[in-house]
Every structure is written in structure tokens, then in C-alpha cells.
Scaffold this motif. Structure first.
Motif, short mmCIF file in Angstrom:
data_model
loop_
_atom_site.label_atom_id
_atom_site.label_comp_id
_atom_site.label_asym_id
_atom_site.label_seq_id
_atom_site.Cartn_x
_atom_site.Cartn_y
_atom_site.Cartn_z
N ASP A 6 -6.60 5.18 10.11
CA ASP A 6 -6.85 4.49 11.38
C ASP A 6 -6.02 3.20 11.45
N GLN A 7 -4.93 3.25 12.19
CA GLN A 7 -4.03 2.10 12.28
C GLN A 7 -4.72 0.91 12.93
N SER A 8 -5.61 1.14 13.89
CA SER A 8 -6.28 0.03 14.56
C SER A 8 -7.14 -0.77 13.58
N LYS A 9 -7.80 -0.09 12.65
CA LYS A 9 -8.59 -0.79 11.64
C LYS A 9 -7.68 -1.55 10.67
N LEU A 10 -6.57 -0.94 10.32
CA LEU A 10 -5.61 -1.62 9.45
C LEU A 10 -5.09 -2.89 10.10
N ASP A 11 -4.86 -2.84 11.40
CA ASP A 11 -4.37 -4.02 12.13
C ASP A 11 -5.39 -5.15 12.08
N ILE A 12 -6.68 -4.79 12.21
CA ILE A 12 -7.75 -5.80 12.13
C ILE A 12 -7.76 -6.43 10.74
N GLY A 13 -7.70 -5.58 9.72
CA GLY A 13 -7.71 -6.08 8.35
C GLY A 13 -6.50 -6.92 8.01
N LYS A 14 -5.34 -6.51 8.51
CA LYS A 14 -4.10 -7.25 8.25
C LYS A 14 -4.14 -8.64 8.87
N LYS A 15 -4.76 -8.76 10.01
CA LYS A 15 -4.87 -10.05 10.69
C LYS A 15 -5.68 -11.04 9.84
N ALA A 16 -6.73 -10.54 9.20
CA ALA A 16 -7.58 -11.40 8.37
C ALA A 16 -7.02 -11.55 6.96
N ASN A 17 -6.18 -10.60 6.54
CA ASN A 17 -5.61 -10.61 5.19
C ASN A 17 -4.11 -10.40 5.27
N PRO A 18 -3.36 -11.42 5.67
CA PRO A 18 -1.91 -11.27 5.92
C PRO A 18 -1.10 -10.85 4.70
N ASN A 19 -1.61 -11.09 3.50
CA ASN A 19 -0.88 -10.72 2.30
C ASN A 19 -1.10 -9.26 1.88
N ALA A 20 -2.01 -8.60 2.54
CA ALA A 20 -2.30 -7.20 2.20
C ALA A 20 -1.13 -6.30 2.61
N ILE A 21 -0.93 -5.25 1.82
CA ILE A 21 0.05 -4.23 2.15
C ILE A 21 -0.71 -3.07 2.80
N VAL A 22 -0.34 -2.71 4.01
CA VAL A 22 -1.07 -1.66 4.73
C VAL A 22 -0.23 -0.38 4.77
N ILE A 23 -0.90 0.74 4.54
CA ILE A 23 -0.24 2.04 4.59
C ILE A 23 -1.08 2.98 5.44
N ASN A 24 -0.54 3.39 6.56
CA ASN A 24 -1.23 4.28 7.48
C ASN A 24 -0.98 5.73 7.02
N SER A 25 -1.95 6.28 6.31
CA SER A 25 -1.76 7.60 5.71
C SER A 25 -3.09 8.22 5.32
N LYS A 26 -3.12 9.54 5.23
CA LYS A 26 -4.24 10.21 4.60
C LYS A 26 -4.23 9.86 3.12
N ILE A 27 -5.39 9.80 2.52
CA ILE A 27 -5.48 9.48 1.10
C ILE A 27 -4.69 10.48 0.27
N GLN A 28 -4.86 11.77 0.57
CA GLN A 28 -4.19 12.80 -0.21
C GLN A 28 -2.67 12.67 -0.12
N ASP A 29 -2.17 12.38 1.06
CA ASP A 29 -0.71 12.23 1.24
C ASP A 29 -0.18 11.01 0.51
N PHE A 30 -0.95 9.93 0.54
CA PHE A 30 -0.54 8.72 -0.18
C PHE A 30 -0.45 8.99 -1.67
N LEU A 31 -1.47 9.64 -2.22
CA LEU A 31 -1.50 9.91 -3.66
C LEU A 31 -0.38 10.87 -4.09
N LYS A 32 0.01 11.74 -3.17
CA LYS A 32 1.01 12.75 -3.50
C LYS A 32 2.43 12.26 -3.28
N ASN A 33 2.65 11.50 -2.21
CA ASN A 33 4.02 11.24 -1.76
C ASN A 33 4.53 9.82 -1.93
N TYR A 34 3.63 8.82 -1.98
CA TYR A 34 4.12 7.45 -1.99
C TYR A 34 4.63 7.02 -3.36
N LYS A 35 5.79 6.44 -3.36
CA LYS A 35 6.37 5.89 -4.58
C LYS A 35 6.37 4.37 -4.47
#
Length: 217
Positions: free
Chosen positions: A64-93
């Protein structure tokens, strides 16, 4: 007095029920033991649990990108990744290995998660985690055979971490009104934490399990 109460509430998270608040109480207590370099909060949404992390780098993964946007606003140092959990675990390097994985209120609880992939996703989480890292997650009964999955996880995780802690709960999720005062919920949280049979109403309401695996071998 109001300032003291506010400061206290800023250090905890009260859910819409006593059971959910108990989960956040455990999460806070376990996360404060872990000083991680890179933490990934899977299904972290608007990052309401960020205040519990003691991590040099915090990554939030959510569909949910909209939720990530809310969280990023309150936590500017956070790294946000808009992805399914399974895809993140499989594909992100990532540049650095993740030594803390957290996934709460998603597997067996969130209607948007592919619950038939619960076991395979948890195995992915284990293999994604750096040696010496820790894993925290909870499971619910949404399209999930919780007893069967718990047995499978016990078998899979055997000997893979220095310690593994499993807690069962599920009571008082609908007993309290959503707008019940936080003090009532907190009272039940402490009561359930110390009087274990109350967590499941003496075994009649085993609805969720909380798992903390510390220090991958």
C-alpha cells in the motif's frame, strides 16, 4: 500530568483490542533487546512500530503506497519499498544484509496476504535473514490451520536459532469496544502477560501465535 501521560503513550502502542495491544507490548519488549544494523519491517504500512526499533537503518515494505507515504512523512530516514513481501524477499538486492526481520499483523491476519503461501513465505524470511540476525512475526487463523502451521514451524526452525520463543494468544479481541479507554486495554495487557491462561481464555480462544527467533545460527 497530561504531559507525563502523553510521553508515556508515545513509548507504547495501544491497539483496537487488548489482544492486539498485547502483541505490541511483546514486540516492544523484544525489539528493545536487539541493536540491529539493517531492519526490514514487512507489511509495515504506515510504520506505527518504528519507535520500537533500535536499528541503524530501517526499511519498510508494503503493498500500500498510500500507507508508506504516511509513514515516510513521519519517518523521513526510513527506506520505503512498495512491494509484496514475497517479491521483496525473492528479488530485492540490498547493499547490506538484513539482520532483523519483523512481520506482524499480516500472515493469517491480513485479507490481502496470500495465506496459502504462509509457510513458504516464513521460510523465505529465514533464508533472507543474515546469520546472527533475529526474526519476529505473528500468525493468525485467517485461511490458516494455525495448529498445523505451528507444528511445521517448530520442525523447520529446530536448531536454526540460539533461542526461539512462541506465545499463544487471541482472547479479548472483540470483548472491548474499539473506543474503550486505553487504560482498560493496558490493564488487560498486563493481566494477560503475567497470567498466561487468560491469553486464550484457558485454551478456548487460541487465535494467534507470536514467535521470536533470536540469533540465527
Amino acid at each position: 500530568m497530561k504531559k507525563i501521560v502523553k510521553n508515556f503513550l508515545d513509548t507504547i502502542r495501544i491497539g483496537s483490542s487488548a489482544g492486539k495491544s498485547l502483541l505490541f507490548f511483546w514486540l516492544k519488549n523484544d525489539l528493545k533487546k536487539i541493536q540491529s544494523k539493517v531492519a526490514a519491517d514487512l507489511g509495515g504500512g504506515s510504520m506505527d512500530n518504528t519507535k520500537f526499533f533500535k536499528s541503524d537503518k530501517y526499511i519498510c515494505v508494503d503493498i500500500d503506497q498510500s500507507k508508506l507515504d504516511i509513514g515516510k512523512k513521519a519517518n523521513p530516514n526510513a527506506i520505503v519499498i512498495n512491494s509484496k513481501i514475497q517479491d521483496f524477499l525473492k528479488n530485492y538486492k540490498l547493499e547490506e544484509n538484513v539482520d532483523l526481520l519483523v512481520c506482524v499483523q499480516t500472515i493469517g491476519t491480513n485479507k490481502f496476504f496470500e495465506h496459502e503461501e504462509s509457510l513458504s513465505t516464513i521460510k523465505q524470511m529465514y533464508y533472507f535473514l543474515e546469520q546472527g540476525g533475529s526474526l519476529i512475526f505473528n500468525l493468525g487463523t485467517y485461511n490458516t490451520n494455525l495448529n498445523k502451521l505451528e507444528k511445521q514451524l517448530n520442525e523447520f526452525f529446530y536448531g536454526k536459532f540460539e533461542s526461539m520463543k512462541i506465545k499463544t494468544y487471541g482472547a479479548f479481541h472483540v470483548t472491548l469496544k474499539k473506543d474503550a479507554h486505553w487504560t482498560k486495554k493496558l490493564f488487560l495487557v498486563y493481566l494477560m502477560n503475567f497470567f498466561i491462561p487468560l491469553r486464550t481464555l484457558f485454551g478456548f480462544r487460541k487465535k494467534k501465535i507470536y514467535i521470536f527467533c533470536e540469533k540465527k545460527i
